[in-house]
Design an enzyme around this catalytic site. Sequence first.
Site, mmCIF file in Angstrom:
data_model
loop_
_atom_site.group_PDB
_atom_site.id
_atom_site.type_symbol
_atom_site.label_atom_id
_atom_site.label_comp_id
_atom_site.label_asym_id
_atom_site.label_seq_id
_atom_site.Cartn_x
_atom_site.Cartn_y
_atom_site.Cartn_z
ATOM 1 N NE ARG A 102 18.106 -23.992 -4.804
ATOM 2 C CZ ARG A 102 17.154 -24.338 -5.661
ATOM 3 N NH1 ARG A 102 16.006 -24.833 -5.243
ATOM 4 N NH2 ARG A 102 17.334 -24.199 -6.952
ATOM 5 C CB THR A 392 7.902 -26.701 -5.896
ATOM 6 O OG1 THR A 392 9.160 -26.995 -6.468
ATOM 7 C CG2 THR A 392 8.090 -25.656 -4.836
ATOM 8 C CD GLU A 412 13.944 -29.050 -10.707
ATOM 9 O OE1 GLU A 412 13.394 -27.949 -10.812
ATOM 10 O OE2 GLU A 412 13.920 -29.897 -11.603
ATOM 11 C CG ASP A 432 16.761 -25.777 -10.241
ATOM 12 O OD1 ASP A 432 16.244 -26.382 -11.196
ATOM 13 O OD2 ASP A 432 16.109 -25.350 -9.274
ATOM 14 C CB SER A 457 15.861 -21.415 -6.185
ATOM 15 O OG SER A 457 14.480 -21.573 -5.985
ATOM 16 C CB SER A 458 12.237 -19.556 -9.860
ATOM 17 O OG SER A 458 13.152 -19.588 -10.916
ATOM 18 N N GLY A 479 6.159 -24.161 -9.319
ATOM 19 C CA GLY A 479 6.080 -23.921 -10.764
ATOM 20 C C GLY A 479 7.382 -23.615 -11.456
ATOM 21 N N GLY A 480 8.525 -23.966 -10.835
ATOM 22 C CA GLY A 480 9.800 -23.697 -11.497
ATOM 23 C C GLY A 480 9.939 -22.203 -11.770
HETATM 24 N N1 GLU Z 1 13.710 -26.209 -8.706
HETATM 25 C C1 GLU Z 1 12.832 -25.089 -8.804
HETATM 26 C C2 GLU Z 1 13.406 -23.873 -8.135
HETATM 27 O O1 GLU Z 1 14.059 -23.982 -7.142
HETATM 28 C C3 GLU Z 1 11.518 -25.361 -8.204
HETATM 29 C C4 GLU Z 1 10.784 -26.336 -9.003
HETATM 30 C C5 GLU Z 1 9.348 -26.071 -9.002
HETATM 31 O O2 GLU Z 1 8.865 -25.120 -8.464
HETATM 32 O O3 GLU Z 1 8.649 -26.862 -9.577
HETATM 33 O O4 GLU Z 1 13.158 -22.800 -8.586
#
Ligand code: GLU
Length: 578
Positions: A102, A392, A412, A432, A457-458, A479-480
């Site tokens: 990360r 992502t 991101e 984030d 993060s997710s 997908g964030g």
């Molecule tokens: N920044 C997000 C994360 O680390 C990922 C972004 C995404 O999946 O589009 O959770």
Amino acid sequence: MVSFEWQNSNKLLTGPLSVVIKIIIFHLTVNFAYAGAVVTANPFATKVGLNILKQGGNVIDAGVGIQYVLGLVEPQSSGLGGGSFALFYDNESKKLYAIDGREKAPKSIPYDFFQQFRGSRRGFFNLVTNPASVGVPGTPLLLENIHAKFGRLDWSELHEEPINLASNGFPISPRLHTLAKKDRFLRRNTNSKRYFYSALDKTLFAKEIGYILKNPPYANVLKQFKNQGISTSFYNGTIMSKILLDLNNVKGNSFLQTDDFKNYSIVYRKPLCGTYRYFRICSMGPPSSGATTILQTLGILENFDLAKFETTSPELIHLISEATYLAFLDRNSYLGDPDFVSVPITQMLDKQYLKKRSELISPLKKIQKANPGKFENFQQKSHSVDHSMSSTSHFVVTDNWGNALSMTSSVESAFGSRIMSQGFMLNNQLTDFAFRQKDDRGVRIQNSLEPEKRPLSSMSPTIIFDREGNIFALLGSPGGKNIISYVLQTIIRLIDFNFSPMEAVTEPRIVNTGRGLVLEKNKFPIEVINKLKKLGHHELRERRVFSGIHVIKLRKDKIKTYIETGVDPRREGMALIE
Ligand code: GLU
């Protein structure tokens, strides 16, 4: 892979020599009872991954090649200027590794620097495109590090195809074209403008679908990786110096310095695993919220018999949405970088605690308002919200030795900070972080910005084991924050409903990130939506969703491994089996 002839010849063997031969054959079948498969978000990346497997490489070797190619053909999603998490199962030692690549905040960034960007969409995007949102990239070091530890092929062998693809060019995909076309910020960066657009009568156009895009600077970076290694060239060498130069040439505030790169390290974290109906689900713990939130949601849902419902019934959607909502309350309050804040993981995943949380759910009515859980000897934290955008990439690989790699990689938002350096995009992963330092009571927020901290993060690279300890499935998604719902829903489909991976990834998406139920647009009948509203989901929204779930599902007997793959039709992925 072993064919059925092996099985037959095994049966035909008789006589004294047969014992010896049978032992040899049995050994062969055991060794060969695995198989290689690759699923990535792009056909070029999948093919390069498969070629590496065919050359005798393992999942790690393939992962390096795949990531190089993804960074080239899918620059909107991941790459050398971003960060990643990888779950790697080493079959020989039967060990699972959770590898944290990360991004990290610069040492000199002021704690309260993000405060000024709070409160508006405009402020948010001002930070996204400001060099201050760029964290030290972790993906390149992760690749070098895992290859040095676990790779089979020689480092130099992994570079040829990606270098050729960058030098000779690749056709622009519909998704890359569309994203470049609609992006308002990408064209403001000089390098990005030159690369992604052409000018006609002073008007800029995103280069067309099928245009052969060549990226000599990227090829040059990979050549340096090949010849000097990544630590030397990227974290201590000219690539870093050029990144710093490119950042300084962009309007805004650049806090990154050479020491941030030199001191960056990959962290081997403990994989976070939990059980769900006799399966063992392992994913990425903090600084990702993925494993914790997925396992919490599953732990809540385990108290309900989901399989008795129709898969897209309002009753089932309601339960999933409520459980996810409760898990997100805890996520947003307690999770952060474990090197900086303590996180009550054990209490959060305690089955008794989750049973209690499940009792907050009524099948007849949506929860009006719930609070995050309280944990003994742990100060209650305030709810904070992090905004992550949808970019992502996720890929999964298995090989002939029974190893598995599930890796999620990101810059991101789409094209990250939009700042291009040497043919790759620099991330905006630091957005984030929560933009506030403290809550109204003056309590520090777990996911607040701090120098050298990793933002929450997710991303949820996941590997599922069956009750014998064999790998059942590998999966993950971009997908964030939606990633959590995407992966969760897929796990439920695979386990509770015995869906094939393709059915599971195609199914209409049900999302909750703690801010109400979202259903994939135009996929649910009006009766279902009306029933959900009756249950209290008045804020229900229908949205287009862009999951990119990639799955490999395995079933192994002594002779053969049966592989099924799932490629999310919402993106441009491809699966190949060796
Ligand atoms: N920044 C997000 C994360 O680390 C990922 C972004 C995404 O999946 O589009 O959770």
